[in-house]
Scaffold this motif. Structure first.
Motif, PDB file in Angstrom:
ATOM      1  N   LEU A   1       0.812  -1.214   0.000  1.00 51.59           N
ATOM      2  CA  LEU A   1       0.000   0.000   0.000  1.00 51.59           C
ATOM      3  C   LEU A   1       0.849   1.269   0.000  1.00 51.59           C
ATOM      4  O   LEU A   1       0.425   2.294  -0.543  1.00 51.59           O
ATOM      5  CB  LEU A   1      -0.933  -0.006   1.220  1.00 51.59           C
ATOM      6  CG  LEU A   1      -1.987  -1.118   1.241  1.00 51.59           C
ATOM      7  CD1 LEU A   1      -2.823  -1.028   2.504  1.00 51.59           C
ATOM      8  CD2 LEU A   1      -2.872  -1.039   0.009  1.00 51.59           C
ATOM      9  N   LYS A   2       2.038   1.207   0.593  1.00 54.67           N
ATOM     10  CA  LYS A   2       2.878   2.407   0.620  1.00 54.67           C
ATOM     11  C   LYS A   2       3.300   2.825  -0.788  1.00 54.67           C
ATOM     12  O   LYS A   2       3.479   4.016  -1.068  1.00 54.67           O
ATOM     13  CB  LYS A   2       4.099   2.178   1.508  1.00 54.67           C
ATOM     14  CG  LYS A   2       4.759   3.474   1.943  1.00 54.67           C
ATOM     15  CD  LYS A   2       5.682   3.265   3.118  1.00 54.67           C
ATOM     16  CE  LYS A   2       7.004   2.683   2.666  1.00 54.67           C
ATOM     17  NZ  LYS A   2       8.009   2.688   3.731  1.00 54.67           N
ATOM     18  N   LYS A   3       3.446   1.853  -1.701  1.00 54.60           N
ATOM     19  CA  LYS A   3       3.787   2.170  -3.088  1.00 54.60           C
ATOM     20  C   LYS A   3       2.633   2.909  -3.773  1.00 54.60           C
ATOM     21  O   LYS A   3       2.854   3.780  -4.618  1.00 54.60           O
ATOM     22  CB  LYS A   3       4.108   0.889  -3.853  1.00 54.60           C
ATOM     23  CG  LYS A   3       5.321   0.137  -3.325  1.00 54.60           C
ATOM     24  CD  LYS A   3       5.520  -1.165  -4.062  1.00 54.60           C
ATOM     25  CE  LYS A   3       6.705  -1.946  -3.492  1.00 54.60           C
ATOM     26  NZ  LYS A   3       6.880  -3.263  -4.175  1.00 54.60           N
ATOM     27  N   LEU A   4       1.414   2.554  -3.393  1.00 51.95           N
ATOM     28  CA  LEU A   4       0.252   3.209  -4.001  1.00 51.95           C
ATOM     29  C   LEU A   4       0.125   4.657  -3.557  1.00 51.95           C
ATOM     30  O   LEU A   4      -0.507   5.468  -4.247  1.00 51.95           O
ATOM     31  CB  LEU A   4      -1.026   2.446  -3.630  1.00 51.95           C
ATOM     32  CG  LEU A   4      -1.122   0.994  -4.115  1.00 51.95           C
ATOM     33  CD1 LEU A   4      -2.414   0.364  -3.625  1.00 51.95           C
ATOM     34  CD2 LEU A   4      -1.040   0.930  -5.632  1.00 51.95           C
ATOM     35  N   LEU A   5       0.720   4.988  -2.414  1.00 53.62           N
ATOM     36  CA  LEU A   5       0.645   6.359  -1.922  1.00 53.62           C
ATOM     37  C   LEU A   5       1.341   7.324  -2.881  1.00 53.62           C
ATOM     38  O   LEU A   5       0.822   8.409  -3.183  1.00 53.62           O
ATOM     39  CB  LEU A   5       1.272   6.441  -0.527  1.00 53.62           C
ATOM     40  CG  LEU A   5       1.206   7.779   0.193  1.00 53.62           C
ATOM     41  CD1 LEU A   5      -0.237   8.231   0.366  1.00 53.62           C
ATOM     42  CD2 LEU A   5       1.880   7.667   1.569  1.00 53.62           C
ATOM     43  N   ALA A   6       2.507   6.925  -3.387  1.00 52.52           N
ATOM     44  CA  ALA A   6       3.227   7.775  -4.343  1.00 52.52           C
ATOM     45  C   ALA A   6       2.458   7.904  -5.646  1.00 52.52           C
ATOM     46  O   ALA A   6       2.439   8.967  -6.282  1.00 52.52           O
ATOM     47  CB  ALA A   6       4.615   7.200  -4.600  1.00 52.52           C
ATOM     48  N   VAL A   7       1.796   6.821  -6.045  1.00 49.89           N
ATOM     49  CA  VAL A   7       0.992   6.856  -7.277  1.00 49.89           C
ATOM     50  C   VAL A   7      -0.206   7.778  -7.096  1.00 49.89           C
ATOM     51  O   VAL A   7      -0.568   8.546  -8.001  1.00 49.89           O
ATOM     52  CB  VAL A   7       0.533   5.431  -7.647  1.00 49.89           C
ATOM     53  CG1 VAL A   7      -0.375   5.463  -8.874  1.00 49.89           C
ATOM     54  CG2 VAL A   7       1.736   4.529  -7.891  1.00 49.89           C
ATOM     55  N   ALA A   8      -0.826   7.733  -5.926  1.00 47.53           N
ATOM     56  CA  ALA A   8      -2.014   8.544  -5.668  1.00 47.53           C
ATOM     57  C   ALA A   8      -1.701  10.035  -5.738  1.00 47.53           C
ATOM     58  O   ALA A   8      -2.509  10.831  -6.228  1.00 47.53           O
ATOM     59  CB  ALA A   8      -2.595   8.184  -4.303  1.00 47.53           C
TER      60      ALA A   8
ATOM     61  N   TYR B   1      -6.116  12.989  -5.887  1.00 45.97           N
ATOM     62  CA  TYR B   1      -5.439  12.895  -4.592  1.00 45.97           C
ATOM     63  C   TYR B   1      -4.193  13.778  -4.522  1.00 45.97           C
ATOM     64  O   TYR B   1      -3.355  13.594  -3.637  1.00 45.97           O
ATOM     65  CB  TYR B   1      -5.053  11.448  -4.300  1.00 45.97           C
ATOM     66  CG  TYR B   1      -6.211  10.488  -4.360  1.00 45.97           C
ATOM     67  CD1 TYR B   1      -7.247  10.555  -3.436  1.00 45.97           C
ATOM     68  CD2 TYR B   1      -6.285   9.506  -5.352  1.00 45.97           C
ATOM     69  CE1 TYR B   1      -8.313   9.685  -3.488  1.00 45.97           C
ATOM     70  CE2 TYR B   1      -7.355   8.625  -5.414  1.00 45.97           C
ATOM     71  CZ  TYR B   1      -8.366   8.721  -4.488  1.00 45.97           C
ATOM     72  OH  TYR B   1      -9.435   7.858  -4.542  1.00 45.97           O
ATOM     73  N   ALA B   2      -4.076  14.737  -5.412  1.00 45.17           N
ATOM     74  CA  ALA B   2      -2.887  15.602  -5.429  1.00 45.17           C
ATOM     75  C   ALA B   2      -2.776  16.444  -4.156  1.00 45.17           C
ATOM     76  O   ALA B   2      -1.682  16.897  -3.798  1.00 45.17           O
ATOM     77  CB  ALA B   2      -2.932  16.507  -6.658  1.00 45.17           C
TER      78      ALA B   2
END
Length: 376
Positions: free
Chosen positions: A54-61, A67-68
């Motif tokens: 999930l931490k990888k998805l945070l950078a994508v978001a 979600y900017a």
């Protein structure tokens, strides 16, 4: 040695607005991570790891327009929220806690900061913010490791400062005196009794505040949901609960400090408090006494000062055994506060007798572990 200090914050209106946004971002990341973990497990049978997946998805978001807004807040605080989620699931699988739940904006809020943090004489500094006014009531000596910002249910801001003072814990002595070994028996009628016969009365903060709490709760229940008056009533109730918690914490800190200062070794009984709370007649009084928190405070204070804390087994018959001759009764009801030994005729106060027996058992355990216990 790592130490923690909790201080009150007085942010400006602009800073308070930003802090609420920071807490909202941390809460959003937690709730979104919890939703994704539950959804993928139910639908696809995939168990996502909050830290590695999930931490990888945070950078994508953050690169997505929707979600900017997350980029406006401390990235380390958002990542820490996912690490906390992973820890929550670990405790759940180990049966140490319940299943993680979604967080509400009406509960206590917090965010963790570990980079670009500092503490001044009357301020603290965290990323993406100007210095926040704070009441630093104790000097922070050493390197600041992290600062956790908090918003309690009353609407007040606090900061928990974790710092390393560069010192080590005191070395525990290899020999202790019998006169400086203290047995301490906790109870409900009085908070505790030591082996010297001294009884300590508890403030019973919750019991004394029950009428005020009930009145505030009734006032809250009458207010229309979603109204400004309901929010005011909620805060009044929260302040009453906070007052009870502060009275209890102050009492426990003072008692644990006094006992640690006056002894080289403190002997306490290991209690299964979770099982004891199942007794609905005594659960309220047991929770109000907060024995578990008392033992925790005693342990860390003793560790710093180089003192011993000895835990006697739960099933040790401290109350049913005569401290004068060793005679053991088969049964002893809780209502019996004193009894006479049929063997030696000694009249025994239940709590003092238990504390003396705990001291004797603690001395035996210390000697069994190779520690010298001097009689002088």
């Amino acid at each position: 040695m790592l130490k923690a200090l909790r201080v009150r914050l007085y942010p400006t209106p602009e800073q308070a607005h930003f802090l609420r946004g920071q807490f909202g971002a941390v809460r959003f990341v937690w709730n979104k991570g919890l939703y994704l973990k539950r959804h993928f497990y139910r639908v696809k049978g995939t168990n996502l790891d909050p830290v590695h997946d999930l931490k990888k998805l945070l950078a994508v978001a953050k690169r997505h327009p929707k979600y900017a807004w997350l980029k406006d807040y401390d990235s380390m605080a958002l990542q820490e929220s996912l690490r906390n989620l992973g820890s929550a699931f670990s405790r759940f699988f180990k049966k140490q806690a319940g299943f993680p739940h979604f967080k509400s904006r009406r509960g206590e809020q917090s965010s963790y900061h570990c980079t670009c943090v500092s503490v001044g004489e009357d301020f603290i500094k965290v990323p993406k913010m100007d210095p926040i006014k704070a009441v630093i009531h104790r000097q922070v000596e050493g390197k600041v490791k992290s600062i956790t910002l908090k918003l309690d249910t009353c609407g007040d801001f606090f900061a928990s400062i974790l710092y390393d003072d560069g010192k080590s814990n005191a070395v525990k002595p290899k020999a202790v005196r019998v006169s400086e070994v203290v047995g301490f028996d906790v109870g409900l009628k009085s908070f505790g009794t030591d082996s010297n016969g001294r009884k300590i009365e508890a403030p019973k903060a919750y019991r004394r505040a029950r009428k005020r709490l009930a009145k505030a709760q009734r006032s809250l229940s009458r207010k229309q949901k979603g109204s400004a008056n309901r929010e005011k009533a909620r805060r009044r109730l929260a302040k009453q609960h906070r007052r009870v918690a502060r009275i209890r914490k102050d009492f426990l800190n003072k008692v644990s400090r006094k006992l640690v200062n006056e002894s080289q070794a403190l002997v306490v009984e290991t209690l299964k408090i979770k099982n004891m709370l199942k007794n609905h007649h005594l659960a309220g009084a047991i929770a109000d006494a907060s024995w578990g928190e008392f033992v925790r405070m005693t342990e860390y204070k003793a560790e710093r000062e180089g003192r011993y804390v000895v835990h006697v087994d739960t099933y040790f018959p401290s109350s049913k055994t005569c401290s004068q001759c060793g005679y053991k009764r088969d049964e002893l009801d809780l209502s019996v506060r004193s009894w006479t030994c049929p063997k030696c005729g000694a009249h025994l106060d239940r709590d003092v007798n238990a504390a003396v027996n705990l001291k004797a058992e603690g001395i035996r355990m210390l000697r069994a572990n190779g520690l010298v216990v001097l009689r002088a």
